[in-house]
Design a protein around this motif. Structure first.
Motif, PDB file in Angstrom:
ATOM      1  N   PRO A   2       0.317  42.066 -19.300  1.00 46.86           N
ATOM      2  CA  PRO A   2      -0.270  40.956 -20.062  1.00 46.86           C
ATOM      3  C   PRO A   2       0.192  39.573 -19.610  1.00 46.86           C
ATOM      4  O   PRO A   2      -0.528  38.597 -19.783  1.00 46.86           O
ATOM      5  N   ASN A  10      -5.536  38.967 -13.935  1.00 41.36           N
ATOM      6  CA  ASN A  10      -5.284  39.105 -15.364  1.00 41.36           C
ATOM      7  C   ASN A  10      -6.144  40.232 -15.940  1.00 41.36           C
ATOM      8  O   ASN A  10      -7.354  40.243 -15.785  1.00 41.36           O
ATOM      9  N   GLU A  11      -5.492  41.196 -16.584  1.00 40.56           N
ATOM     10  CA  GLU A  11      -6.128  42.360 -17.208  1.00 40.56           C
ATOM     11  C   GLU A  11      -6.951  43.196 -16.228  1.00 40.56           C
ATOM     12  O   GLU A  11      -7.985  43.753 -16.571  1.00 40.56           O
ATOM     13  N   THR A  12      -6.465  43.312 -15.007  1.00 37.10           N
ATOM     14  CA  THR A  12      -7.162  44.145 -14.031  1.00 37.10           C
ATOM     15  C   THR A  12      -6.451  45.480 -13.850  1.00 37.10           C
ATOM     16  O   THR A  12      -5.262  45.623 -14.115  1.00 37.10           O
ATOM     17  N   ASN A  30     -12.052  47.122 -12.287  1.00 33.65           N
ATOM     18  CA  ASN A  30     -12.584  46.807 -13.614  1.00 33.65           C
ATOM     19  C   ASN A  30     -13.074  45.363 -13.734  1.00 33.65           C
ATOM     20  O   ASN A  30     -13.082  44.796 -14.829  1.00 33.65           O
ATOM     21  N   ARG A  31     -13.499  44.780 -12.638  1.00 34.78           N
ATOM     22  CA  ARG A  31     -14.073  43.436 -12.647  1.00 34.78           C
ATOM     23  C   ARG A  31     -15.469  43.480 -12.046  1.00 34.78           C
ATOM     24  O   ARG A  31     -15.645  43.305 -10.835  1.00 34.78           O
ATOM     25  N   GLU A 149     -15.108  48.413 -19.182  1.00 36.63           N
ATOM     26  CA  GLU A 149     -14.385  47.585 -20.151  1.00 36.63           C
ATOM     27  C   GLU A 149     -13.195  48.319 -20.785  1.00 36.63           C
ATOM     28  O   GLU A 149     -12.337  47.683 -21.400  1.00 36.63           O
ATOM     29  N   TRP A 152      -8.622  49.153 -18.364  1.00 38.46           N
ATOM     30  CA  TRP A 152      -7.284  48.553 -18.451  1.00 38.46           C
ATOM     31  C   TRP A 152      -6.462  49.287 -19.507  1.00 38.46           C
ATOM     32  O   TRP A 152      -5.329  49.688 -19.256  1.00 38.46           O
ATOM     33  N   LEU A 153      -7.031  49.477 -20.686  1.00 37.53           N
ATOM     34  CA  LEU A 153      -6.333  50.189 -21.762  1.00 37.53           C
ATOM     35  C   LEU A 153      -6.094  51.647 -21.385  1.00 37.53           C
ATOM     36  O   LEU A 153      -5.017  52.200 -21.627  1.00 37.53           O
ATOM     37  N   ILE A 163      -1.169  48.903 -24.059  1.00 35.92           N
ATOM     38  CA  ILE A 163      -0.971  47.616 -23.386  1.00 35.92           C
ATOM     39  C   ILE A 163      -1.201  46.435 -24.333  1.00 35.92           C
ATOM     40  O   ILE A 163      -0.649  45.361 -24.133  1.00 35.92           O
ATOM     41  N   ARG A 164      -1.936  46.653 -25.399  1.00 35.58           N
ATOM     42  CA  ARG A 164      -2.161  45.578 -26.388  1.00 35.58           C
ATOM     43  C   ARG A 164      -0.884  45.259 -27.160  1.00 35.58           C
ATOM     44  O   ARG A 164      -0.782  44.194 -27.762  1.00 35.58           O
ATOM     45  N   SER A 168       3.730  39.213 -23.415  1.00 35.25           N
ATOM     46  CA  SER A 168       3.420  38.559 -22.149  1.00 35.25           C
ATOM     47  C   SER A 168       4.670  38.055 -21.429  1.00 35.25           C
ATOM     48  O   SER A 168       4.580  37.417 -20.395  1.00 35.25           O
TER      49      SER A 168
END
Length: 173
Positions: A2, A10-12, A30-31, A149, A152-153, A163-164, A168
């Motif tokens: 994070p 970021n968030e990849t 994931n992009r 989408e 990442w999780l 990961i949430r 950071s």
């Protein structure tokens, strides 16, 4: 992680497909870009027999050489230039794989990306030590089955991390 400040990452989720003494190469999975598989095939003037795959998004694989294509797959088919031909997930960089996909007889499933992430010798290891990346095992199901989408999780979940719930910032004991 994070705390990744670089907007390219970021968030990849990045599939590291080559890692040796000279450095590492990875493909962000994931992009999605604005382009579809059909767009790429038409741009390359390939016969298009994609069916439902016509709308498959092309990933922004990373900031290095965004005009260079990579196809991640699990096929035993032979193509001109494939990394790790005995690995569970293979990476092909030659155009013959796109021709096969466009004809409808290429590997399924396949993830197509433009560009890659690159690290010099020791750079990725230093970033991991600085808590910039969370390292998890390769999972073909995340690469090929998990909705973009959710990757990442799902990737962090492979090692039991939500990961949430990760801050950071990080310290070193």
């Amino acid at each position: 992680m994070p705390g990744m400040a670089d907007p390219n990452f970021n968030e990849t989720v990045t599939f590291v497909c080559k890692h040796d003494d000279e450095g590492a190469i990875g493909i962000v999975i994931n992009r999605p870009s604005e382009m579809s598989l059909g767009d790429v095939c038409r741009q390359l003037k390939l016969d298009d027999n994609l069916g439902d795959a016509d709308d498959q998004p092309i990933m922004n694989g990373g900031p290095v050489h965004p005009d260079r294509g990579f196809v991640l797959h699990q096929s035993d088919q032979e193509f001109d230039s494939t990394f790790d031909p005995d690995a569970e997930v293979k990476v092909t960089v030659s155009q013959d794989i796109l021709k096969a996909i466009a004809r409808g007889d290429g590997p399924k499933p396949a993830l197509v990306a433009l560009g890659y992430a690159g690290w010099g010798s020791g750079q990725l290891e230093a970033e991991i030590a600085a808590n910039a990346w969370l390292s998890v095992p390769t999972s073909p199901s995340i690469l090929f089955e998990t909705p973009i989408e959710n990757r990442w999780l799902a990737a962090a979940g492979l090692i039991g991390v939500d990961i949430r719930q990760v801050t950071s910032y990080a310290g070193h004991a």
